[in-house]
Scaffold this motif. Structure first.
Motif, mmCIF file in Angstrom:
data_model
loop_
_atom_site.group_PDB
_atom_site.id
_atom_site.type_symbol
_atom_site.label_atom_id
_atom_site.label_comp_id
_atom_site.label_asym_id
_atom_site.label_seq_id
_atom_site.Cartn_x
_atom_site.Cartn_y
_atom_site.Cartn_z
ATOM 1 N N GLY A 73 0.787 -1.227 0.000
ATOM 2 C CA GLY A 73 0.000 0.000 0.000
ATOM 3 C C GLY A 73 0.814 1.269 0.000
ATOM 4 N N LYS A 74 2.148 1.167 -0.093
ATOM 5 C CA LYS A 74 2.967 2.374 0.002
ATOM 6 C C LYS A 74 2.772 3.295 -1.207
ATOM 7 C CE LYS A 74 7.126 -0.226 -1.377
ATOM 8 N NZ LYS A 74 6.398 -1.478 -1.670
ATOM 9 N N THR A 75 2.660 2.737 -2.418
ATOM 10 C CA THR A 75 2.428 3.582 -3.590
ATOM 11 C C THR A 75 1.025 4.179 -3.557
ATOM 12 O OG1 THR A 75 4.019 2.344 -4.939
ATOM 13 C CG2 THR A 75 2.343 3.622 -6.110
ATOM 14 N N THR A 76 0.062 3.420 -3.059
ATOM 15 C CA THR A 76 -1.292 3.956 -2.903
ATOM 16 C C THR A 76 -1.275 5.140 -1.949
ATOM 17 O OG1 THR A 76 -2.309 1.797 -3.302
ATOM 18 C CG2 THR A 76 -3.648 3.423 -2.158
ATOM 19 N N ALA A 77 -0.503 5.043 -0.871
ATOM 20 C CA ALA A 77 -0.383 6.144 0.076
ATOM 21 C C ALA A 77 0.210 7.374 -0.594
ATOM 22 C CB ALA A 77 0.470 5.723 1.269
ATOM 23 N N LEU A 78 1.231 7.170 -1.411
ATOM 24 C CA LEU A 78 1.864 8.292 -2.104
ATOM 25 C C LEU A 78 0.893 8.945 -3.089
ATOM 26 C CD1 LEU A 78 4.918 9.243 -1.925
ATOM 27 C CD2 LEU A 78 5.120 8.388 -4.244
ATOM 28 N N ARG A 79 0.152 8.136 -3.809
ATOM 29 C CA ARG A 79 -0.810 8.663 -4.770
ATOM 30 C C ARG A 79 -1.963 9.376 -4.059
ATOM 31 N NH1 ARG A 79 -0.645 6.918 -9.952
ATOM 32 N NH2 ARG A 79 -2.918 6.882 -10.159
ATOM 33 N N ALA A 80 -2.315 8.912 -2.874
ATOM 34 C CA ALA A 80 -3.351 9.598 -2.101
ATOM 35 C C ALA A 80 -2.864 10.974 -1.650
ATOM 36 C CB ALA A 80 -3.758 8.750 -0.899
ATOM 37 N N LEU A 81 -1.596 11.061 -1.248
ATOM 38 C CA LEU A 81 -1.030 12.349 -0.872
ATOM 39 C C LEU A 81 -1.021 13.307 -2.057
ATOM 40 C CD1 LEU A 81 2.011 11.188 1.298
ATOM 41 C CD2 LEU A 81 -0.034 12.340 2.130
ATOM 42 N N ALA A 82 -0.746 12.777 -3.245
ATOM 43 C CA ALA A 82 -0.692 13.616 -4.451
ATOM 44 C C ALA A 82 -2.069 13.991 -4.960
ATOM 45 C CB ALA A 82 0.087 12.892 -5.542
ATOM 46 N N GLY A 83 -3.112 13.328 -4.465
ATOM 47 C CA GLY A 83 -4.463 13.602 -4.950
ATOM 48 C C GLY A 83 -4.841 12.779 -6.158
ATOM 49 N N LEU A 84 -4.021 11.790 -6.502
ATOM 50 C CA LEU A 84 -4.294 10.941 -7.667
ATOM 51 C C LEU A 84 -5.221 9.784 -7.310
ATOM 52 C CD1 LEU A 84 -0.661 10.840 -9.117
ATOM 53 C CD2 LEU A 84 -2.549 12.360 -9.762
ATOM 54 N N VAL A 85 -5.380 9.520 -6.019
ATOM 55 C CA VAL A 85 -6.314 8.519 -5.512
ATOM 56 C C VAL A 85 -7.157 9.197 -4.439
ATOM 57 C CG1 VAL A 85 -6.557 6.363 -4.214
ATOM 58 C CG2 VAL A 85 -4.812 6.551 -5.981
ATOM 59 N N PRO A 86 -8.491 9.178 -4.550
ATOM 60 C CA PRO A 86 -9.320 9.856 -3.547
ATOM 61 C C PRO A 86 -9.343 9.095 -2.231
ATOM 62 C CG PRO A 86 -10.697 8.698 -5.126
ATOM 63 C CD PRO A 86 -9.292 8.591 -5.644
ATOM 64 N N LEU A 87 -9.449 9.840 -1.124
ATOM 65 C CA LEU A 87 -9.569 9.227 0.188
ATOM 66 C C LEU A 87 -10.990 8.706 0.398
ATOM 67 C CD1 LEU A 87 -7.678 11.725 2.546
ATOM 68 C CD2 LEU A 87 -6.802 9.649 1.464
ATOM 69 N N THR A 88 -11.087 7.498 0.941
ATOM 70 C CA THR A 88 -12.379 6.970 1.352
ATOM 71 C C THR A 88 -12.797 7.594 2.675
ATOM 72 O OG1 THR A 88 -11.818 4.863 0.288
ATOM 73 C CG2 THR A 88 -13.662 4.849 1.847
ATOM 74 N N ALA A 89 -11.809 7.829 3.540
ATOM 75 C CA ALA A 89 -12.028 8.460 4.843
ATOM 76 C C ALA A 89 -10.685 9.031 5.286
ATOM 77 C CB ALA A 89 -12.572 7.456 5.854
ATOM 78 N N GLY A 90 -10.701 9.658 6.487
ATOM 79 C CA GLY A 90 -9.465 10.227 6.996
ATOM 80 C C GLY A 90 -9.351 11.699 6.683
ATOM 81 N N HIS A 91 -8.114 12.197 6.663
ATOM 82 C CA HIS A 91 -7.890 13.614 6.385
ATOM 83 C C HIS A 91 -6.486 13.812 5.844
ATOM 84 C CE1 HIS A 91 -6.250 13.103 10.500
ATOM 85 N NE2 HIS A 91 -5.332 13.949 10.071
ATOM 86 N N LEU A 92 -6.263 14.951 5.229
ATOM 87 C CA LEU A 92 -4.955 15.322 4.713
ATOM 88 C C LEU A 92 -4.772 16.822 4.913
ATOM 89 C CD1 LEU A 92 -2.306 14.998 3.219
ATOM 90 C CD2 LEU A 92 -3.560 14.971 1.055
ATOM 91 N N ARG A 93 -3.891 17.164 5.837
ATOM 92 C CA ARG A 93 -3.602 18.572 6.112
ATOM 93 C C ARG A 93 -2.124 18.840 5.885
ATOM 94 N NH1 ARG A 93 -7.686 17.717 10.107
ATOM 95 N NH2 ARG A 93 -6.172 16.888 11.600
ATOM 96 N N LEU A 94 -1.832 19.917 5.191
ATOM 97 C CA LEU A 94 -0.461 20.338 4.924
ATOM 98 C C LEU A 94 -0.346 21.792 5.350
ATOM 99 C CD1 LEU A 94 2.265 19.455 3.755
ATOM 100 C CD2 LEU A 94 1.485 20.276 1.517
ATOM 101 N N ASP A 95 0.518 22.043 6.327
ATOM 102 C CA ASP A 95 0.643 23.383 6.905
ATOM 103 C C ASP A 95 -0.722 23.914 7.345
ATOM 104 O OD1 ASP A 95 3.353 23.241 6.400
ATOM 105 O OD2 ASP A 95 3.202 24.290 4.488
ATOM 106 N N ALA A 96 -1.492 23.033 7.976
ATOM 107 C CA ALA A 96 -2.809 23.343 8.551
ATOM 108 C C ALA A 96 -3.885 23.616 7.500
ATOM 109 C CB ALA A 96 -2.716 24.525 9.517
ATOM 110 N N VAL A 97 -3.584 23.385 6.242
ATOM 111 C CA VAL A 97 -4.567 23.579 5.169
ATOM 112 C C VAL A 97 -5.118 22.221 4.751
ATOM 113 C CG1 VAL A 97 -4.953 24.412 2.817
ATOM 114 C CG2 VAL A 97 -3.408 25.661 4.355
ATOM 115 N N GLU A 98 -6.455 22.109 4.739
ATOM 116 C CA GLU A 98 -7.095 20.863 4.326
ATOM 117 C C GLU A 98 -6.956 20.685 2.807
ATOM 118 O OE1 GLU A 98 -8.579 18.596 6.146
ATOM 119 O OE2 GLU A 98 -8.822 19.556 8.100
ATOM 120 N N LEU A 99 -6.426 19.519 2.425
ATOM 121 C CA LEU A 99 -6.223 19.251 0.997
ATOM 122 C C LEU A 99 -7.084 18.100 0.485
ATOM 123 C CD1 LEU A 99 -2.333 19.524 0.605
ATOM 124 C CD2 LEU A 99 -4.049 21.290 0.214
#
Length: 381
Positions: A73-99
């Motif tokens: 799942g490591k590549t899936t994680a990377l693609r999720a960070l890049a926005g190439l795979v949508p999150l089913t749940a959870g959150h992604l914040r970068l410098d306190a900004v929701e992405l």
């Protein structure tokens, strides 16, 4: 109250307030610092067959390496960070900004793909200038910025070269320059050294380490190579079956592996059992004498180099641990031979090619394997 006395009290109050103000200022700075960097819980589901659930946090300047076997799942994680795979749940914040719902092209993220994906019809300069142009820079300004990045990568002489004229190491540096030219707050590297031969890999790894050391934001590296992870990363996150199984500083993970995958990755024999002083009763195996005095569930690890092999049961050996085994397989690396052994205890042993020849090692041969207690390392499971 006299003016002198009043002024004295005011001075004392001020002196007492200054440390408090300093503490408050430091606390505010610490709170602000918590907003910087990466804070993510990545949950991605692929039908009923696979679920990724990984939490990642990092501060600016940190390099995090994701390690794991194929399909972990490591590549899936990377693609999720890049926005190439949508999150089913959870959150992604970068410098306190929701992405979470920010389109990939609008995220302050740079990506270096495994195959680099340079535009074949563009020069190295225009490949690097592509990012700044997409962010609104004019052609002249973007090319000037690109020229600076190529110079930092020692590639100024290749500015006009197209990708097909570049070596693997040069192409990797152009791809890195292209990712950094947009001044990302998160840099993602997907197996950045995998396409390189061994000799080039050594040089590029050293260069990449220098560039990452100067990178002021967060970098996340996906790799299957433990050496890349150990050299480049400040923090390792091991993923198996879509979840984090171990994480920590590279030296801590290497010294205290908690899964068979990590143990193999860092080249250790790993067992689990229950300790009673210096004796550990291994799960489904024999007892082993260790140097550490512990109680309860533990892991026991030792390197293959700590194992000595004998064709006959040794007499007078100082090794407290001795097992009768059969050679299941042999693998040669330069002047070293790794013997995979099965029997009373399954383990790997490293020895020189000369020693292997003297022992007449071959698949099926019976040997005695010995390990000194002082060469084992036991730690709480």
């Amino acid at each position: 109250m006299s003016d002198t006395t009043g002024n004295k009290h005011k001075a004392e109050e001020k002196a007492g307030a200054e440390p408090e103000a300093e503490v408050m200022a430091e606390a505010a700075a610490d709170a602000a610092a918590l907003d910087d960097g990466l804070d993510a819980r990545l949950v991605v589901e692929h039908g009923a067959s696979f679920r990724l659930d990984v939490t990642l946090t990092a501060r600016p300047g940190d390099v995090v390496a994701l390690l794991g076997p194929n399909g972990a799942g490591k590549t899936t994680a990377l693609r999720a960070l890049a926005g190439l795979v949508p999150l089913t749940a959870g959150h992604l914040r970068l410098d306190a900004v929701e992405l979470d719902r920010t389109p990939p092209e609008e995220r302050p993220i740079g990506v270096v793909f495994q195959d680099y994906l340079l535009f074949p019809h563009l020069s190295a300069l225009d490949n690097v200038a592509f990012g700044p142009r997409c962010h609104g820079a004019g052609k002249a300004a973007a090319r000037a910025e690109a020229a600076e990045w190529l110079a930092r990568m020692d590639l100024a002489a290749y500015a006009s070269a197209r990708p097909r004229r570049l070596s693997g190491g040069q192409a990797q540096r152009v791809a890195l320059a292209r990712a950094l030219a947009v001044r990302p707050r998160l840099l993602l590297l997907d197996e950045p050294l995998a396409a390189l031969d061994a000799r080039t890999r050594l040089d590029v790894r050293a260069r990449l380490r220098r560039h990452l050391a100067d990178f002021a934001a967060v970098a996340v590296l996906v790799t299957h190579d433990p050496l890349d992870a150990m050299v480049l990363a400040d923090h390792l996150v091991a993923i198996e079956d879509g979840r984090v199984v171990q994480q920590g500083a590279p030296t801590d993970v290497a010294r205290h592996p908690r899964t068979d995958y990590i143990a193999r990755l860092v080249g250790l024999n790993l067992y689990r059992g229950r300790a009673r002083g210096h004796t550990v009763d291994l799960d489904g195996g024999p007892a082993i004498t260790v140097a550490d005095d512990l109680a309860g569930p533990v892991c026991v690890a030792f390197p293959p180099s700590a194992v000595t092999l004998h064709r006959d049961r040794p007499t007078g050996s100082s090794a407290r641990n001795l097992w009768r085994c059969a050679v299941a397989g042999l693998e040669t690396h330069a002047d070293q031979v790794r013997a995979e052994l099965t029997g009373e205890l399954d383990l790997a042993a490293d020895l020189t090619t000369t020693a292997a020849a003297e022992l007449d090692l071959h698949p099926g041969a019976t040997v005695w394997a010995a390990v000194k207690a002082t060469q084992t390392h036991a730690y709480p499971a």
